[in-house]
Design an enzyme around this catalytic site. Structure first.
Site, short mmCIF file in Angstrom:
data_model
loop_
_atom_site.label_atom_id
_atom_site.label_comp_id
_atom_site.label_asym_id
_atom_site.label_seq_id
_atom_site.Cartn_x
_atom_site.Cartn_y
_atom_site.Cartn_z
N HIS A 121 0.86 -1.18 0.00
CA HIS A 121 0.00 0.00 0.00
C HIS A 121 0.90 1.23 0.00
CE1 HIS A 121 -2.80 3.01 1.68
NE2 HIS A 121 -3.79 2.20 1.38
N ASP A 198 3.19 -3.82 8.08
CA ASP A 198 1.90 -3.14 7.88
C ASP A 198 0.81 -4.17 8.16
OD1 ASP A 198 -0.46 -2.09 6.94
OD2 ASP A 198 0.28 -1.60 4.94
N GLN A 201 -4.37 -4.93 7.17
CA GLN A 201 -5.31 -5.90 6.59
C GLN A 201 -5.26 -7.26 7.28
OE1 GLN A 201 -7.62 -5.12 4.51
NE2 GLN A 201 -6.94 -3.10 3.86
N LYS A 224 -10.60 -0.36 10.45
CA LYS A 224 -10.74 -1.58 9.65
C LYS A 224 -11.12 -2.79 10.50
CE LYS A 224 -7.33 -0.03 6.21
NZ LYS A 224 -8.24 0.27 5.09
N CYS A 361 -4.75 2.46 -3.76
CA CYS A 361 -3.51 2.99 -3.16
C CYS A 361 -2.36 2.00 -3.32
CB CYS A 361 -3.71 3.32 -1.68
SG CYS A 361 -4.92 4.62 -1.39
#
Length: 406
Positions: A121, A198, A201, A224, A361
């Site tokens: 991302h 990261d 997700q 999220k 993104c």
């Protein structure tokens, strides 16, 4: 908890859009919020709205206790050793930028390497581009396999003794790929590098244990994972955080201020300048309770089953191109022939179905895929196979509408 019981906790789902029942398939962008989160934040504003760490009055004490109690809940949720390792941020992007500025720019020199992947991302790409430009470091990419996965041998060939930072998504927001972060961390550490993960997700969809992953830094967002917008978390190993300077200064992150110099508070507060997202921390704590009541393993199994079902159903549509591996989290990214993804999303919206369209993104990944944009349907704990069936029927209508270009 049954799927109907879960859905009943999300009031936004009980509505019609363009004359059709809402089918919300955009949770990878932001998830919906359960009643427990909405009520927890409402209760804060109604009953003990106050700033933290500043007053000795009752409301201030209650707000501070809730804020710091949420930090401890986050610590336990991701398996950190100490609440000192939990830094509140605005979100994943802010957390990754903090590392890129406060750690990377202080540590990197010309000739050092930062290793990332083409699937990142932008939030886990641009900060490293900027850090490389500022320090003279080199940005390197781990090559992807044809299905969008990473082979560990490719990691070993890319990471060298000049590599200082490996930054990687735990899960791709486009491909749904689950990266072998634990094994990549071992390779990074064997070469004297740190690993930045990261987790935007992954954290909402599966159990995360930062100690088991051996992540040096791990970032994720509240919105999220059924929590509010405007709040995120940076986990960092205490030994690393203690030797970093804050990115923002002022307000309550200071210990002592004189005319020409200042000193900082101890961890975690030295990285938390200004008024923090207090109501949002209360909401995030409520979201963690909600997810744990259902069970992260149960959520992951439900979403995996939905992804498998979605792949099977979507593959029956002639002309559809699906991207990413078979083994994935609960999202499917695709293109429908030569129909632009924005047109696909517009027709689906007319049927009450919300999907994402664009480059997500992740423009370097779009370039790697050979497309400018895609459509994406992403699932969460409240989605059903009936909604996937509605998606399939909506795509069939899209095909009929654009039959001249298919």
């Amino acid at each position: 908890m049954s799927i109907s019981a879960i859905r009943s906790q999300f009031p936004i789902l009980d509505q019609e859009v363009n004359g059709h029942p809402l089918v919300y398939l955009d949770s990878a962008a932001t998830s919906q919020k359960p009643i427990a989160v909405i009520e927890a934040m409402d209760r804060y504003y109604r009953e003990y709205n106050s700033n933290i760490h500043r007053g000795v009055h009752t409301l201030g004490t209650r707000a501070t206790d809730a804020f710091e109690g949420a930090r401890e809940k986050i610590r336990a949720f991701i398996g950190a050793k100490s609440s000192k390792e939990i830094i509140y941020t605005r979100g994943t992007t802010a957390a990754l930028n903090l590392v890129a500025h406060s750690y990377a720019r202080a540590k990197l020199t010309e000739g050092d390497e930062i290793v990332i992947t083409p699937m990142e991302h932008h939030a886990n790409l641009i900060p490293w581009q900027q850090a490389a430009k500022a320090t003279g470091a080199t940005l390197k990419y781990i090559p992807l396999q044809e299905d969008g996965t990473i082979q560990l041998e490719a990691v070993r060939e890319t990471v060298t003794d000049r590599t200082k930072i490996v930054a990687i998504a735990h899960v791709s927001n486009v491909l749904g790929t689950i990266n072998p972060v634990k094994e990549i961390a071992d390779i990074a550490h064997d070469n004297g590098a740190i690993i930045v993960v990261d987790g935007a997700q992954s954290t909402p969809h599966m159990k995360v244990d930062v100690q088991d992953l051996n992540a040096d830094f791990f970032a994720f967002s509240g919105h999220k994972m059924s929590g509010p917008t405007g709040i995120g978390v940076l986990y960092g190993k205490q030994s690393l955080l203690e030797n970093m300077e804050p990115l923002e200064t002022g307000g309550e992150m200071i210990d002592f201020v004189d005319y020409y110099d200042s000193t900082w508070k101890e961890l975690p507060w030295k990285f938390e300048a200004g008024t923090m997202p207090i109501a949002e921390s209360v909401g995030l704590a409520a979201a963690i309770d909600f997810l744990q009541d259902i069970g992260l393993d149960a959520i992951h199994q439900h979403e995996t089953a939905l992804a498998t079902y979605a792949l099977e159903r979507l593959e029956t549509i002639e002309g559809i191109q699906i991207y990413g591996p078979r083994d994935r989290v609960g999202l499917v990214t695709f293109n429908l022939g030569d129909v632009h993804p924005h047109d696909v999303a517009t027709v689906l919206d007319a049927e009450g179905i919300a999907v994402r369209a664009g480059h997500h993104c992740a423009q370097p990944l779009m370039k790697w895929l050979g497309v400018s944009s895609t459509a994406r349907a992403s699932f969460y704990l409240y989605n059903t196979t009936d909604e996937i069936d509605a998606l399939v029927e909506g795509l069939k209508k899209t095909k009929e509408y654009f039959s001249d270009v298919l």
